[in-house]
Design an enzyme around this catalytic site. Structure first.
Site, PDB file in Angstrom:
ATOM      1  N   CYS A   1     -28.778   5.600 -11.111  1.00 23.44           N
ATOM      2  CA  CYS A   1     -27.906   5.115 -12.114  1.00 23.44           C
ATOM      3  C   CYS A   1     -28.931   4.051 -13.396  1.00 23.44           C
ATOM      4  O   CYS A   1     -30.117   4.316 -13.180  1.00 23.44           O
ATOM      5  CB  CYS A   1     -26.298   4.363 -11.917  1.00 23.44           C
ATOM      6  SG  CYS A   1     -26.973   2.442 -11.250  1.00 23.44           S
ATOM      7  N   TYR A   2     -28.333   3.619 -13.853  1.00 26.65           N
ATOM      8  CA  TYR A   2     -29.289   2.684 -14.313  1.00 26.65           C
ATOM      9  C   TYR A   2     -29.983   2.038 -14.359  1.00 26.65           C
ATOM     10  O   TYR A   2     -30.388   1.365 -14.802  1.00 26.65           O
ATOM     11  CB  TYR A   2     -27.838   1.633 -16.086  1.00 26.65           C
ATOM     12  CG  TYR A   2     -28.598   0.907 -16.877  1.00 26.65           C
ATOM     13  CD1 TYR A   2     -29.526   2.022 -17.926  1.00 26.65           C
ATOM     14  CD2 TYR A   2     -28.453  -0.110 -17.231  1.00 26.65           C
ATOM     15  CE1 TYR A   2     -29.985   1.535 -18.936  1.00 26.65           C
ATOM     16  CE2 TYR A   2     -28.758  -0.792 -18.486  1.00 26.65           C
ATOM     17  CZ  TYR A   2     -29.102   0.523 -18.734  1.00 26.65           C
ATOM     18  OH  TYR A   2     -29.967  -0.010 -20.755  1.00 26.65           O
TER      19      TYR A   2
END
Length: 533
Positions: free
Chosen positions: A473-474
């Site tokens: 993810c981020y």
């Protein structure tokens, strides 16, 4: 059962990043378009008063708003790609086809059933135009439903092959063949089912809005409290992209969700003040100000002999949080060694959003200072009241500082620089991480580029045979492991630059910060995983 549910939520949360992380780019470009059409700026800088720049700004803002009108399609394709185990491009294409089939099937069924509204305006009827087709207004939930459905069918039948004359109907073609009746059946069912769901969503939205500041407090607190589980995205996403975050008519068109509303208002020069729903995306106040005060408190309470070391660790983490809104390196520095600080941080985060609401602040602040400047400065003080956002932020900087300092000293918490003799708490900056990669690159491990680091990560995760899936993810490397007990947290933290490891059943998350994508690519390359897989 609990582990299966958690696994499903983890996968869904990971897949949501594909559509969710691309949408802020549209918002920033809309803000850029506003720079060229802002009347006050044009009066100040006469050079901008020409048809080329104003026309460019109008086109840029107007064209990107169309994305907000088709979020269902964006989420449908994005989720299908994110949830597909293999052949992701084909899954995305099949999802697009399924979406078109669904809206046209629902339209035809509603027409045959006499359910289509025939008045001039669809506002308030529960129906809307989607890609020029009149259907029930399911908004982003339609995309989520079809994205998940497509992924389930795709994962089950994407490898199905036939022989002889039927060979052409195997693989992704067979997925679409199976998907068509499924989608048509869903279109018929949801013609009758969706109004009940919509009433429930509307009632929940009304309840949240009626709860006022208490609802905002719970929202802000839970969005931080769920950080360790990786499910915090499931808290804010419905408020940003569905009617839970508000419904507003802008320029004759109805938008649902806080982010969709303020994006549309940014592009509409007739809007003088952003809607109150923008408060749901003011989550960055604790990232830009609160945690900076927490870092200062940790530095000043560090042991004298460790203050320089603490400063070297905390400054990069604080800058990353302030500039980009990436908070996990700081949060993971005290999340497990002093959980009470994390709980206090979550409470203060919720309170800060309440104070913003009390002062009628309409500034956009989802992440860090870069986003804050790009969004708010072009819109102006009157439209956002962004100066008060900074004032409230400075106030919470002080509150965080004094609260953390008091708790650390009174409870003798072992935060950075206060560890017992022989113990070390590490929090890696990007520079330290890159240095670590270079060191691993000369360690004699077989390598190509980042292969030296990847081999350490893979082995610390139990070896290639223990890894089932790898995504990111981020800020986190997200994996599914056969035996999570084989994870060596010490090696991941001390030798690869991880600032935290979370294990939930077979789901393992390793926090690397903004450089996580390069880490994931290195691991993929080491494992022989291609993009298509």
């Amino acid at each position: 059962m609990k582990e299966k549910l958690m696994d499903g939520l983890q996968r869904f949360s990971k897949a949501m990043f594909i559509p969710v992380l691309i949408l802020p780019i549209a918002g920033i470009l809309i803000a850029l378009g506003n720079v060229f059409t802002n009347q006050r700026l044009i009066e100040t800088v006469p050079f901008l008063d020409n048809p080329i720049t104003t026309g460019f700004g109008t086109i840029l803002s107007g064209s990107l708003v169309s994305i907000l009108s088709n979020l269902g399609l964006v989420f449908c394709v994005g989720l299908a790609v994110g949830l597909a185990n293999r052949k992701k491009a084909e899954a995305g294409f099949t999802a697009l086809l399924g979406y078109l089939v669904f809206i046209n099937a629902m339209n035809k069924f509603m027409e045959l059933s006499g359910l289509l509204f025939e008045g001039e305006s669809l506002q308030g009827t529960g129906q809307s135009m989607v890609l020029g087709v009149q259907v029930l207004d399911m908004g982003v939930f339609l995309g989520i439903l079809l994205g998940i459905t497509t992924a389930i069918v795709h994962n089950k039948y994407a490898e199905k092959e036939f022989s002889n004359a039927f060979q052409i109907y195997g693989g992704s073609r067979f997925v679409f063949i199976v998907l068509i009746p499924v989608v048509v059946l869903l279109a018929v069912l949801f013609t009758y089912i969706w109004p009940f769901f919509q009433n429930g969503i509307n009632s929940l939205g009304t309840l949240i809005n009626q709860s006022g500041n208490f609802g905002i407090f719970l929202y802000g607190m839970l969005e931080r409290l769920l950080i360790p589980t990786g499910l915090h995205h499931l808290v804010y996403t419905p408020f940003l992209y569905s009617s839970l975050g508000g419904v507003q008519e802008v320029g004759g068109q109805v938008f649902e969700g806080a982010r969709n509303i303020y994006f549309a208002e940014m592009a509409d020069p007739s809007v003088s003040v952003l809607s109150q729903s923008v408060i749901w995306d003011a989550r960055g106040i604790s990232k830009m100000f609160g945690l900076i005060g927490a870092c200062l408190a940790m530095y000043q309470t560090a042991s004298p002999e460790k203050k320089q070391q603490a400063k070297a660790i905390l400054i990069p983490a604080a800058v990353t949080s302030f500039i980009a809104g990436v908070t996990e390196p700081i949060e993971f520095s005290f999340m497990f060694i002093a959980p009470i600080l994390f709980v206090v941080h979550s409470v203060l985060s919720g309170l800060s959003m309440v104070v913003l609401n009390l002062f009628n602040v309409r500034a956009i602040g989802p992440n860090g200072f870069i986003d804050f400047i790009l969004y708010n400065i072009p819109l102006g003080q009157e439209k956002t009241n962004w100066i008060m956002y900074i004032v409230v932020g400075l106030m919470f900087f002080a509150i965080y500082y004094f609260t953390f300092r008091l708790l650390i000293t009174k409870l003798n918490l072992k935060t950075i620089g206060r560890e017992d003799e022989g113990q070390e708490t590490k929090l890696y900056s990007k520079q330290e991480f890159n240095e670590n990669k270079q060191q691993k690159g000369t360690s004699g491990q077989p390598q190509t580029g980042n292969t030296g680091l990847a081999s350490v990560i893979v082995n610390a995760l139990g070896g290639p045979e223990n890894i089932e899936t790898v995504t990111n993810c981020y800020t986190r490397l997200r994996l599914t492991l056969q035996e999570p007990s084989k994870v060596n947290e010490s090696i991941l933290k001390n030798e690869t630059g991880a600032s935290g490891i979370i294990v939930k059943g077979q789901n393992v998350q390793v926090v690397y910060g903004l450089q996580v994508e390069s880490v994931r690519k290195a691991v993929d390359k080491y494992l022989g995983i291609t993009e298509e897989e």
